[in-house]
Design a protein around this motif. Sequence first.
Motif, PDB file in Angstrom:
ATOM      1  N   ALA A   9       0.843  -1.187   0.000  1.00  0.00           N
ATOM      2  CA  ALA A   9       0.000   0.000   0.000  1.00  0.00           C
ATOM      3  C   ALA A   9       0.883   1.243   0.000  1.00  0.00           C
ATOM      4  O   ALA A   9       1.773   1.378   0.839  1.00  0.00           O
ATOM      5  CB  ALA A   9      -0.914   0.009   1.220  1.00  0.00           C
ATOM      6  N   ARG A  68      -4.747   5.288   4.568  1.00  0.00           N
ATOM      7  CA  ARG A  68      -4.241   3.935   4.759  1.00  0.00           C
ATOM      8  C   ARG A  68      -5.362   2.947   5.065  1.00  0.00           C
ATOM      9  O   ARG A  68      -5.264   1.764   4.721  1.00  0.00           O
ATOM     10  CB  ARG A  68      -3.171   3.926   5.851  1.00  0.00           C
ATOM     11  N   ASN A  69      -6.430   3.421   5.675  1.00  0.00           N
ATOM     12  CA  ASN A  69      -7.582   2.541   5.858  1.00  0.00           C
ATOM     13  C   ASN A  69      -8.192   2.144   4.514  1.00  0.00           C
ATOM     14  O   ASN A  69      -8.547   0.984   4.294  1.00  0.00           O
ATOM     15  CB  ASN A  69      -8.639   3.214   6.731  1.00  0.00           C
ATOM     16  N   TRP A  72      -5.682  -0.546   2.904  1.00  0.00           N
ATOM     17  CA  TRP A  72      -5.663  -1.918   3.413  1.00  0.00           C
ATOM     18  C   TRP A  72      -7.004  -2.602   3.213  1.00  0.00           C
ATOM     19  O   TRP A  72      -7.057  -3.820   2.968  1.00  0.00           O
ATOM     20  CB  TRP A  72      -5.206  -1.973   4.871  1.00  0.00           C
ATOM     21  N   GLN A  73      -8.094  -1.845   3.258  1.00  0.00           N
ATOM     22  CA  GLN A  73      -9.393  -2.453   3.019  1.00  0.00           C
ATOM     23  C   GLN A  73      -9.553  -2.880   1.555  1.00  0.00           C
ATOM     24  O   GLN A  73     -10.160  -3.921   1.269  1.00  0.00           O
ATOM     25  CB  GLN A  73     -10.495  -1.490   3.448  1.00  0.00           C
ATOM     26  N   ARG A  76      -7.608  -6.070   1.333  1.00  0.00           N
ATOM     27  CA  ARG A  76      -8.353  -7.159   1.968  1.00  0.00           C
ATOM     28  C   ARG A  76      -9.479  -7.646   1.066  1.00  0.00           C
ATOM     29  O   ARG A  76      -9.747  -8.857   0.986  1.00  0.00           O
ATOM     30  CB  ARG A  76      -8.920  -6.684   3.302  1.00  0.00           C
ATOM     31  N   VAL A  84      -0.103  -6.601   4.973  1.00  0.00           N
ATOM     32  CA  VAL A  84      -0.053  -5.323   4.255  1.00  0.00           C
ATOM     33  C   VAL A  84       1.275  -4.644   4.556  1.00  0.00           C
ATOM     34  O   VAL A  84       1.647  -4.474   5.722  1.00  0.00           O
ATOM     35  CB  VAL A  84      -1.209  -4.397   4.686  1.00  0.00           C
ATOM     36  N   ASP A  86       3.035  -1.136   4.199  1.00  0.00           N
ATOM     37  CA  ASP A  86       2.859   0.295   3.928  1.00  0.00           C
ATOM     38  C   ASP A  86       4.220   0.932   3.679  1.00  0.00           C
ATOM     39  O   ASP A  86       5.151   0.753   4.479  1.00  0.00           O
ATOM     40  CB  ASP A  86       2.194   0.993   5.119  1.00  0.00           C
ATOM     41  N   VAL A 157      -3.040  -8.826   8.391  1.00  0.00           N
ATOM     42  CA  VAL A 157      -4.446  -8.594   8.091  1.00  0.00           C
ATOM     43  C   VAL A 157      -5.354  -9.202   9.156  1.00  0.00           C
ATOM     44  O   VAL A 157      -6.324  -8.556   9.585  1.00  0.00           O
ATOM     45  CB  VAL A 157      -4.791  -9.111   6.677  1.00  0.00           C
ATOM     46  N   LEU A 160      -5.475  -6.682  11.915  1.00  0.00           N
ATOM     47  CA  LEU A 160      -6.286  -5.512  11.582  1.00  0.00           C
ATOM     48  C   LEU A 160      -7.772  -5.841  11.661  1.00  0.00           C
ATOM     49  O   LEU A 160      -8.578  -5.017  12.125  1.00  0.00           O
ATOM     50  CB  LEU A 160      -5.925  -5.006  10.187  1.00  0.00           C
ATOM     51  N   GLY A 165      -8.730  -0.950  12.045  1.00  0.00           N
ATOM     52  CA  GLY A 165      -7.643  -0.326  11.298  1.00  0.00           C
ATOM     53  C   GLY A 165      -7.111   0.926  11.959  1.00  0.00           C
ATOM     54  O   GLY A 165      -7.099   1.070  13.187  1.00  0.00           O
TER      55      GLY A 165
END
Length: 291
Positions: A9, A68-69, A72-73, A76, A84, A86, A157, A160, A165
């Motif tokens: 990400a 960032r939310n 990662w979503q 996912r 993930v 970053d 993940v 999270l 998150g």
Amino acid sequence: MSEPRLGVAILTMGNRPREVAALLESVAKQDVPPARIVVVGNGSPLPEMPDGVTAVELDENLGVSGGRNVAWQRLRDFGDVDVVIDLDDDGLLVDADVFRTVRDLYADDPRLGIVSFRIADETGETQRRHVPRLWTSDPMRGGEVTTFLGGGHALSVPMLERIGGWPDEFFFTHEETDLAWRALDAGWKVLYSPELLLQHPRTSPARHAVYYRMTARNRVWLARRHLPLPLVPVYLGTWTLLTLARTRALDGLRAWGGGFLEGVRTPCGTRRPMRWRTVWRMTRLGRPPVI
């Protein structure tokens, strides 16, 4: 987890196209390729991305936490990412085995939640603020810690999904501490691995105009959200004294004071104080949650 699948990400505001292109080239040179790569334009359009890169353009800047939310979503939702990674948009992966090491670390330890990279500039120097320990400035001392570096890190993940998150409300500053504290309280490990290098230009967080205000506001929110009540005044008192000792700019102190009051007066999300055994665990790791 065995052979965890990696997702990358990258969050950008559209003002570093050359740096993003160079970072993506360094990702492509990794000897363990990621399953997915997502680049999020945080309130900005994106240039054309290489094949295999998913571009997400947001209409507004959601800050580091919100952006960032989204990243990662999205990773996912693909259904084939277990970890993930970053990376700051002006960072660079110098070594080709970074992702292999990340994969192996997670494969070996099912309770590993967060892995923090080492950050160094072009000369190999690591700033003191990028060493996630209190009592040493040695950037090569790895091991379990209580926080991590936002510029380069990996997140489980499953972790999270369990703890939630990034804290959207924070926007910028201390979002890593909020996430790390929740991870520790849920029994996950935070590991600093200096062999994982992200090259990053030497910078100061105070370069951002909102730095002082958000630093103060978010520290108050951290305390209100996560600390047992007896520790709240200790934590905030310690950081007030440190700020007064360190800050020379009067405008910075005014902004900090305004942010502190904002943190006291405004909603900060759900309060879930950490357990006292988490406090003790953090103390044994060298950083009790009072500083």
